[in-house]
Design an enzyme around this catalytic site. Structure first.
Site, PDB file in Angstrom:
ATOM      1  N   LYS A 197       0.815  -1.214   0.000  1.00 31.44           N
ATOM      2  CA  LYS A 197       0.000   0.000   0.000  1.00 31.44           C
ATOM      3  C   LYS A 197       0.854   1.271   0.000  1.00 31.44           C
ATOM      4  O   LYS A 197       2.039   1.238   0.291  1.00 31.44           O
ATOM      5  CB  LYS A 197      -0.957   0.001   1.199  1.00 31.44           C
ATOM      6  CG  LYS A 197      -1.899  -1.193   1.222  1.00 31.44           C
ATOM      7  CD  LYS A 197      -2.794  -1.273  -0.001  1.00 31.44           C
ATOM      8  CE  LYS A 197      -3.869  -2.327   0.080  1.00 31.44           C
ATOM      9  NZ  LYS A 197      -3.401  -3.704   0.138  1.00 31.44           N
TER      10      LYS A 197
HETATM   11  C1  LIG Z   1      -9.762  -3.302  -1.427  1.00 32.73           C
HETATM   12  C2  LIG Z   1      -9.131  -3.996  -0.269  1.00 32.73           C
HETATM   13  N1  LIG Z   1      -9.825  -4.137   0.862  1.00 32.73           N
HETATM   14  C3  LIG Z   1      -9.298  -4.750   1.949  1.00 32.73           C
HETATM   15  C4  LIG Z   1      -8.005  -5.239   1.917  1.00 32.73           C
HETATM   16  C5  LIG Z   1      -7.489  -5.967   3.120  1.00 32.73           C
HETATM   17  O1  LIG Z   1      -6.395  -5.333   3.667  1.00 32.73           O
HETATM   18  P1  LIG Z   1      -5.281  -6.191   4.493  1.00 32.73           P
HETATM   19  O2  LIG Z   1      -4.453  -6.920   3.495  1.00 32.73           O
HETATM   20  O3  LIG Z   1      -4.515  -5.123   5.213  1.00 32.73           O
HETATM   21  O4  LIG Z   1      -6.008  -7.084   5.398  1.00 32.73           O
HETATM   22  C6  LIG Z   1      -7.234  -5.094   0.771  1.00 32.73           C
HETATM   23  C7  LIG Z   1      -5.838  -5.592   0.731  1.00 32.73           C
HETATM   24  O5  LIG Z   1      -5.167  -5.594  -0.254  1.00 32.73           O
HETATM   25  C8  LIG Z   1      -7.799  -4.477  -0.364  1.00 32.73           C
HETATM   26  O6  LIG Z   1      -7.112  -4.355  -1.498  1.00 32.73           O
END
Ligand SMILES: Cc1ncc(COP(=O)(O)O)c(C=O)c1O
Length: 416
Positions: A197
């Site tokens: 990110k």
């Molecule tokens: C659109 C979206 N929502 C939620 C998430 C979940 O985040 P995390 O990987 O920090 O759990 C991601 C992760 O890439 C994502 O791209």
């Protein structure tokens, strides 16, 4: 044009530029880690956590920001804090990472897919409204790639039907809709700081909200269910431990300082690429929208139009382009979530008490983008000088000119 790299020629980028490697750390991050090392406080809501919460709330223009373990748990906590669970439905776009959907089912609710607009890759408000039933409690919009969803339309629908609008802003750190930051537009916003990110701490996440009662409940749920502000351990809710460590908060504070400069450079380069690449008949930029006043450009999304190259499939075009540019370009989400085994598992049935029915027929926009046209480049590939953007354009043109050779070389694969 020289020979295509995928056929043995020299790639446009013989080596990936340094800035494309992500994540990168420097002196600021080193200083943050050493500060934490010597503080003797490595977890349990210390000063780094407090500073980051304040800084991130200010950045998102919200009253509160709550750092949590990741951007999946953040969504689960939001649903739970809003009382969304068994028997309820949440409308969600299928063009997203699976976590947007897992989190709904893990709370016992049913994910209901509405279509995306192929010109934005985001939730189509008309489709979302059609999917509302008496069980619907919320719309989970995703700012895909950092591009803000239509917050006017979705906000209006949510208000008219008495639903919560929740922002999955995992990609949208610093994006804006008419000057309002991602995370400040609905009941709550969910962010991810996972390693790819735009600001990241390896793993990590945050929840933003303007609602004091919701914040207190979220805080409690993330801290083992302890009552907010209670002097003693007093467990008022069924909580979990989702606290983010001091290390991660310290790193995020350092990363936050770099974010605005990165966003400006990415937006400038994305606008340049949109303009140059739009000359090609097989490239289509996403629809411009003046209400999107800032775009984090977590992903540089575009449509590949196979008809512009006599039907050359996307998979071959992207394979050839990746051979020129390196591992910074891909076909995006090509396996729709509604086809994934998790939704048809016993586990899903147990959690939600319902059987999931494949909604494919109702989602032509997603079918088109997932299977034929959707593509993206990583945010870090937009952090270079304009000469490098010219080389990206050169690579797109080179692959287009070599379409006949690609057809010959990969003809059999094309039939599949
Ligand atoms: C659109 C979206 N929502 C939620 C998430 C979940 O985040 P995390 O990987 O920090 O759990 C991601 C992760 O890439 C994502 O791209």
């Amino acid at each position: 044009m020289s020979r295509l790299a995928i056929l043995g020629g020299t790639p446009v980028f013989e080596q990936l530029p340094d800035y494309t490697h992500w994540p990168r750390g420097g002196e600021k991050e080193k200083e943050a880690l050493l500060r934490t090392l010597h503080s003797g406080v490595w977890g349990g809501l210390g000063e780094e956590n407090r500073h980051f919460s304040e800084a991130y709330a200010a950045y998102c223009q919200t009253r509160y920001a709550l750092p949590v373990l990741n951007g999946t748990v953040s969504l689960e906590l939001i649903f739970r804090a809003l009382g969304i669970g068994y028997g309820d439905e949440v409308i969600v776009p299928p063009y997203t990472f699976s976590a947007s959907v897992h989190s709904i089912a893990l709370c016992g609710a049913m994910p209901v897919f509405a279509d995306i607009d192929p010109e934005t890759f985001n939730l189509d408000p008309a489709s979302a409204e059609q999917r509302i039933t008496p069980r619907t409690r919320a719309i989970l919009g995703v700012h895909l790639g950092g591009r803000m969803f239509d917050a006017d339309a979705l906000g209006g629908i949510a208000q008219r039907h008495g639903l919560y609008l929740i922002e999955d802003a995992a990609h949208a750190q610093g994006s804006e809709w008419k000057g309002c930051r991602a995370g400040s537009l609905g009941a709550a916003g969910s962010f991810s700081f996972q390693a790819t990110k735009n600001i990241c701490s390896g793993e990590g996440g945050a929840i933003t909200t303007n609602d004091p009662a919701l914040y207190e409940k979220l805080w409690s749920l993330h801290a083992g269910g302890c009552a907010f502000g209670a002097e003693q351990e007093e467990h008022s809710w069924l909580g979990t431990n989702a606290r983010l460590s001091e290390w991660q908060c310290a790193i995020l504070l350092a990363r936050l300082e770099r974010l605005d400069g990165d966003i400006e450079l990415r937006m400038k380069n994305a606008a340049y690429l949109d303009k140059q690449l739009s000359e090609l008949p097989y490239f289509r930029a996403l629809r411009a929208d003046e209400r999107i006043t800032r775009h984090s450009m977590h992903l540089y999304c575009f449509r590949y139009l196979p008809e512009g190259l006599d039907g050359l499939p996307r998979r071959i075009f992207i394979k050839a382009l990746a051979a020129e540019l390196g591992n910074v370009v891909c076909e995006g989400y090509c396996d729709p979530i509604y086809e994934m085994a998790m939704l048809y598992s016993d586990d899903f049935q147990k959690m939600t008490g319902r059987t999931f029915v494949n909604p494919r027929e109702m989602l032509p926009g997603n079918e088109r983008i997932a299977h034929a046209e959707g593509c993206w480049m990583t945010h870090s590939s937009l952090l270079g000088p304009q000469q490098d953007m010219d080389r990206i354009v050169e690579a797109f043109a080179k692959v287009g000119s070599g379409a006949d050779e690609l057809r010959k070389a990969f003809g059999q694969e094309e039939q599949k």
